[in-house]
Design a protein around this motif. Structure first.
Motif, mmCIF file in Angstrom:
data_model
loop_
_atom_site.group_PDB
_atom_site.id
_atom_site.type_symbol
_atom_site.label_atom_id
_atom_site.label_comp_id
_atom_site.label_asym_id
_atom_site.label_seq_id
_atom_site.Cartn_x
_atom_site.Cartn_y
_atom_site.Cartn_z
ATOM 1 N N ASP A 104 56.542 61.297 20.723
ATOM 2 C CA ASP A 104 55.685 62.027 19.809
ATOM 3 C C ASP A 104 54.275 61.480 20.023
ATOM 4 O OD1 ASP A 104 57.870 63.320 18.701
ATOM 5 O OD2 ASP A 104 58.032 61.974 16.988
ATOM 6 N N VAL A 105 53.306 62.374 20.249
ATOM 7 C CA VAL A 105 51.925 61.955 20.478
ATOM 8 C C VAL A 105 51.157 62.135 19.176
ATOM 9 C CG1 VAL A 105 49.830 62.337 21.831
ATOM 10 C CG2 VAL A 105 52.076 62.577 22.906
ATOM 11 N N VAL A 106 50.627 61.034 18.641
ATOM 12 C CA VAL A 106 50.079 61.005 17.284
ATOM 13 C C VAL A 106 48.631 60.515 17.320
ATOM 14 C CG1 VAL A 106 50.370 60.080 14.943
ATOM 15 C CG2 VAL A 106 52.388 60.443 16.407
ATOM 16 N N SER A 107 47.777 61.115 16.508
ATOM 17 C CA SER A 107 46.442 60.580 16.279
ATOM 18 C C SER A 107 46.114 60.687 14.797
ATOM 19 C CB SER A 107 45.393 61.288 17.134
ATOM 20 O OG SER A 107 44.170 60.556 17.122
ATOM 21 N N PHE A 108 44.947 60.195 14.412
ATOM 22 C CA PHE A 108 44.625 60.067 12.992
ATOM 23 C C PHE A 108 43.124 60.018 12.791
ATOM 24 C CE2 PHE A 108 44.629 55.949 14.893
ATOM 25 C CZ PHE A 108 43.699 55.187 14.208
ATOM 26 N N ASP A 109 42.704 60.363 11.587
ATOM 27 C CA ASP A 109 41.325 60.147 11.166
ATOM 28 C C ASP A 109 41.247 58.760 10.537
ATOM 29 O OD1 ASP A 109 40.860 62.712 11.978
ATOM 30 O OD2 ASP A 109 40.441 63.530 9.974
ATOM 31 N N PRO A 110 40.544 57.805 11.149
ATOM 32 C CA PRO A 110 40.449 56.465 10.556
ATOM 33 C C PRO A 110 39.806 56.511 9.171
ATOM 34 C CG PRO A 110 39.685 56.462 12.830
ATOM 35 C CD PRO A 110 39.830 57.897 12.433
ATOM 36 N N GLY A 114 60.046 57.237 20.709
ATOM 37 C CA GLY A 114 59.131 56.687 19.725
ATOM 38 C C GLY A 114 57.837 57.470 19.757
ATOM 39 N N SER A 115 56.753 56.821 19.358
ATOM 40 C CA SER A 115 55.453 57.472 19.298
ATOM 41 C C SER A 115 54.447 56.719 20.151
ATOM 42 C CB SER A 115 54.933 57.511 17.848
ATOM 43 O OG SER A 115 55.828 58.178 16.995
ATOM 44 N N VAL A 116 53.413 57.433 20.591
ATOM 45 C CA VAL A 116 52.238 56.802 21.176
ATOM 46 C C VAL A 116 51.045 57.245 20.335
ATOM 47 C CG1 VAL A 116 51.945 58.655 22.900
ATOM 48 C CG2 VAL A 116 50.845 56.448 23.242
ATOM 49 N N LEU A 117 50.266 56.278 19.849
ATOM 50 C CA LEU A 117 49.120 56.557 18.989
ATOM 51 C C LEU A 117 47.846 56.599 19.822
ATOM 52 C CD1 LEU A 117 49.913 54.512 15.782
ATOM 53 C CD2 LEU A 117 48.884 56.779 15.768
ATOM 54 N N LEU A 118 46.965 57.567 19.525
ATOM 55 C CA LEU A 118 45.724 57.760 20.256
ATOM 56 C C LEU A 118 44.529 57.563 19.338
ATOM 57 C CD1 LEU A 118 47.808 59.184 22.166
ATOM 58 C CD2 LEU A 118 46.065 60.915 22.600
ATOM 59 N N ASN A 119 43.474 56.936 19.876
ATOM 60 C CA ASN A 119 42.175 56.904 19.214
ATOM 61 C C ASN A 119 41.130 57.356 20.214
ATOM 62 O OD1 ASN A 119 39.434 55.426 18.602
ATOM 63 N ND2 ASN A 119 40.514 55.558 16.649
ATOM 64 N N ASP A 171 49.580 57.570 32.475
ATOM 65 C CA ASP A 171 50.846 58.190 32.073
ATOM 66 C C ASP A 171 52.046 57.421 32.611
ATOM 67 O OD1 ASP A 171 49.480 60.090 30.675
ATOM 68 O OD2 ASP A 171 50.150 61.808 31.870
ATOM 69 N N ASP A 172 51.953 56.970 33.851
ATOM 70 C CA ASP A 172 53.061 56.205 34.431
ATOM 71 C C ASP A 172 53.315 54.923 33.650
ATOM 72 O OD1 ASP A 172 53.480 58.093 36.369
ATOM 73 O OD2 ASP A 172 52.547 56.949 38.001
ATOM 74 N N PHE A 173 52.253 54.291 33.198
ATOM 75 C CA PHE A 173 52.415 53.068 32.421
ATOM 76 C C PHE A 173 53.027 53.357 31.052
ATOM 77 C CE2 PHE A 173 50.206 50.054 29.388
ATOM 78 C CZ PHE A 173 51.125 49.026 29.574
ATOM 79 N N LEU A 174 52.482 54.363 30.359
ATOM 80 C CA LEU A 174 52.987 54.651 29.022
ATOM 81 C C LEU A 174 54.415 55.188 29.049
ATOM 82 C CD1 LEU A 174 49.791 56.270 27.436
ATOM 83 C CD2 LEU A 174 50.715 54.001 26.966
ATOM 84 N N LEU A 175 54.737 55.995 30.056
ATOM 85 C CA LEU A 175 56.063 56.606 30.115
ATOM 86 C C LEU A 175 57.119 55.683 30.720
ATOM 87 C CD1 LEU A 175 55.025 60.187 31.296
ATOM 88 C CD2 LEU A 175 55.984 59.592 29.048
ATOM 89 N N TYR A 176 56.734 54.978 31.774
ATOM 90 C CA TYR A 176 57.735 54.230 32.538
ATOM 91 C C TYR A 176 57.485 52.727 32.593
ATOM 92 C CZ TYR A 176 57.888 59.060 34.168
ATOM 93 O OH TYR A 176 57.902 60.438 34.222
ATOM 94 N N ASN A 220 52.807 51.574 20.772
ATOM 95 C CA ASN A 220 52.368 52.155 22.040
ATOM 96 C C ASN A 220 51.063 52.896 21.759
ATOM 97 O OD1 ASN A 220 54.834 51.396 23.475
ATOM 98 N ND2 ASN A 220 55.817 52.974 22.232
ATOM 99 N N TYR A 221 50.047 52.653 22.586
ATOM 100 C CA TYR A 221 48.691 53.029 22.189
ATOM 101 C C TYR A 221 47.848 53.411 23.396
ATOM 102 C CZ TYR A 221 43.984 52.350 20.150
ATOM 103 O OH TYR A 221 42.679 52.510 19.741
ATOM 104 N N LEU A 222 47.027 54.459 23.221
ATOM 105 C CA LEU A 222 46.038 54.867 24.210
ATOM 106 C C LEU A 222 44.709 55.019 23.494
ATOM 107 C CD1 LEU A 222 44.997 55.925 26.930
ATOM 108 C CD2 LEU A 222 46.028 58.151 26.399
ATOM 109 N N GLY A 223 43.745 54.160 23.851
ATOM 110 C CA GLY A 223 42.435 54.181 23.205
ATOM 111 C C GLY A 223 41.334 54.448 24.205
ATOM 112 N N PHE A 224 40.380 55.274 23.783
ATOM 113 C CA PHE A 224 39.241 55.621 24.632
ATOM 114 C C PHE A 224 37.953 55.066 24.023
ATOM 115 C CE2 PHE A 224 42.373 59.024 25.097
ATOM 116 C CZ PHE A 224 42.535 59.071 26.478
ATOM 117 N N SER A 225 37.105 54.451 24.862
ATOM 118 C CA SER A 225 35.774 54.017 24.459
ATOM 119 C C SER A 225 35.874 53.050 23.279
ATOM 120 C CB SER A 225 34.931 55.254 24.129
ATOM 121 O OG SER A 225 33.586 54.922 24.026
#
Length: 532
Positions: free
Chosen positions: A136-142, A104-109, A509-514, A220-225
């Motif tokens: 697939d590692v995906v990000s976007f312009d909000p 699947g994908s993981v989305l980043l902000n 990474d361990d959490f997102l992957l496994y 699946n999501y990884l957000g910073f700040s």
């Protein structure tokens, strides 16, 4: 999170990691470092089905300086989810393909608010390659950011906002508020209809459309700040669609802008003192070898430049408040401390402002241009888009709009509180308190509804020495979210931990992957804070 706006152009438009004040870079990741009301949700509204059922076409990114393996695409979303017939927006996306068949994908902000996810992903490429083992590692312009219908206030309005809230101009509060009302009108005229539909609640709905279009049942999501606030809002709105969610550098969900500004001033003051302790251990430190004396010298330098600004090669004068912005930018990660030290040495020893200018401006030069095309070319994005988007999102997320009389009475008390919080950054941060004046009242959804979540476990990372998102915000947000929150205590310095701590990077990474989570309250030590 809060950031000071700037109109100061550096010698060249810098890389993304230094272009986002207030949510700036975290180590090698290159991190670049709120809605008008709750609308329709999910696919229960038949008018939204066409957005959820669309397909995305990926192709090579056209920009010459982007990695060759980065793919770009776009999706269409409603301008107004409550009334999808009123128009649409296109959102720019980018991805790195999984090295094998993706699960699947993981989305980043990357934060901001106002940070371009496309550029953040491009410049942080190597830091996320581990995730491409499975995703697939995906990000976007909000919406309102970058190529996604970018908002703008125009050169004159942005400069007027800065003048109205900077230094001696605030000695006449009523004049300050009059100018800010004019700025609000200018921003609306330059930004077009997207300005009324910007903010975190709307972007959370956009995230859900992306999730479906990417083919994922769960997000699946990884957000910073600031991206942590976006993740929390999504989890509150779509609890049954939360997959593996990691939030690094946890933002507040409850504090008003005035309190956020104080927290930022205190955090940056602590970071400055830590920097000066480090600096004065080196013979090359321009402040000498006494940390206490160094602190006095920094205050004197800021005040001196406010009284006697230095002319620059770009036709403007470099002030003490510009210097405060430069120092703040250089404090977001310990990796930038040597660069900050050299820039300050250039200024103090040679009168050379080029180093601090490069830190202060972040490449944000406003242009009198309206860019409301569905998906604009990168070179056509207004150069004031980041500060304009930051103002718009923060104001859309903030329900507080004190009347002019109340704000005028409060300014004297606030000046004192901010000066006590930081003699260097206090005035610089106080400006944030009044920037929403003249704009429509923001949503109260985040303060009232984002709590007591019934979702799968989420990983929250807080860094003890974070100058932008205090560690206490991680604890407060975890308590607010409830039993779903698992806290990782990063006992290091800098804004966020993924790019500066090998331990934090591995745990996320361990959490997102496994799906492997640390015990809540466990920690990563300062000794793990190494360059990745």
């Amino acid at each position: 999170m809060l950031a000071k706006l700037s109109t100061r152009p550096p010698a060249r438009r810098p890389a993304v990691r230094s272009a986002f004040p207030g949510c700036a870079a975290a180590g090698a990741v290159g991190l670049v470092l709120l809605g008008a009301g709750l609308t329709a949700t999910g696919r229960s509204n038949a008018d939204l089905d066409r957005f959820y059922d669309q397909e995305i076409t990926w192709s090579a990114c056209e920009a010459m300086d982007l990695p060759k393996d980065l793919q770009c695409g776009s999706i269409t979303v409603p301008l107004d989810y409550a009334h999808p017939e009123k128009g649409t927006l296109e959102l720019a996306l980018a991805r790195y393909r999984a090295s094998d068949e993706p699960r699947g994908s993981v989305l980043l902000n990357f934060g901001g608010p106002g940070g371009s996810g496309v550029l953040g992903l491009a410049h942080g490429r190597k830091d996320f390659l581990g995730l491409t083992d499975d995703y697939d590692v995906v990000s976007f312009d909000p919406r309102g950011v970058g190529r996604s219908s970018p908002v703008s206030c125009g050169a004159d309005a942005t400069g007027q906002a800065l003048e109205a809230t900077d230094g001696e101009e605030m000695s006449d509060p009523r004049e300050t508020l009059r100018q800010l009302r004019e700025v609000a009108v200018e921003c609306a005229e330059h930004s077009g209809p997207v300005l009324d539909h910007i903010g975190t609640v709307n972007v959370a709905q956009d995230l859900d459309v992306m999730r479906q279009v990417l083919g994922d049942k769960k997000l699946n999501y990884l957000g910073f700040s600031y991206g942590t606030r976006l993740g929390a809002v999504y989890a509150a709105r779509f609890p049954d669609r939360v997959g593996r969610m990691a939030l690094d550098g946890v933002d507040t969900l409850t504090e008003p802008l005035a309190e956020q500004g104080l927290a930022s001033a205190r955090g940056q003051q602590r970071a400055l003192e830590n920097f000066l302790t480090w600096c004065t251990e080196e013979l090359s430190c321009p402040f000498g070898q006494d940390p206490r004396d160094a602190r006095v010298q920094v205050v004197d330098l800021v005040e001196s430049l406010d009284e006697n600004p230095v002319p620059t090669d770009f036709g403007y004068e470099f002030t003490g408040q510009d210097l405060a912005g430069a120092i703040g930018q250089g404090l977001y990660t310990q990796e930038m401390w040597p660069l900050l030290q050299r820039a300050l040495a250039q200024l103090m020893e040679d009168g050379d402002t080029s180093g601090v200018e490069a830190l202060a401006g972040g490449g944000m030069l406003p242009v009198p241009q309206r860019a409301d095309d569905p998906l604009v070319d990168e070179e056509d994005v207004p150069l004031d888009n980041l500060p304009a988007a930051l103002m718009a999102v923060n104001c859309a997320d903030d329900p507080d709009r004190p009347a002019a009389g109340r704000l005028t009475r409060d300014l004297a008390r606030l000046r004192t509180a901010y000066a006590e919080a930081s003699p260097v950054f206090g005035r610089y941060r106080l400006a944030q308190v009044v920037l929403c004046y003249g704009r429509p009242k923001g949503t109260d959804y985040i303060r009232k509804r984002v709590k007591d979540l019934d979702t799968p476990k989420m990983l929250l990372v807080g860094t003890r020495g974070d100058p932008a998102t205090p560690y206490r915000w991680t604890i407060e947000t975890a308590e607010r979210l409830g039993s779903s929150a698992v806290v990782l205590d990063n006992r290091g310095e800098g804004h966020t931990g993924y790019g500066s701590s090998e331990c934090v990077h591995r745990r996320i990474d361990d959490f997102l992957l496994y799906g492997s989570l640390p015990r809540s309250g466990s920690s990563c030590g300062a000794e793990d804070q190494d360059r990745l």
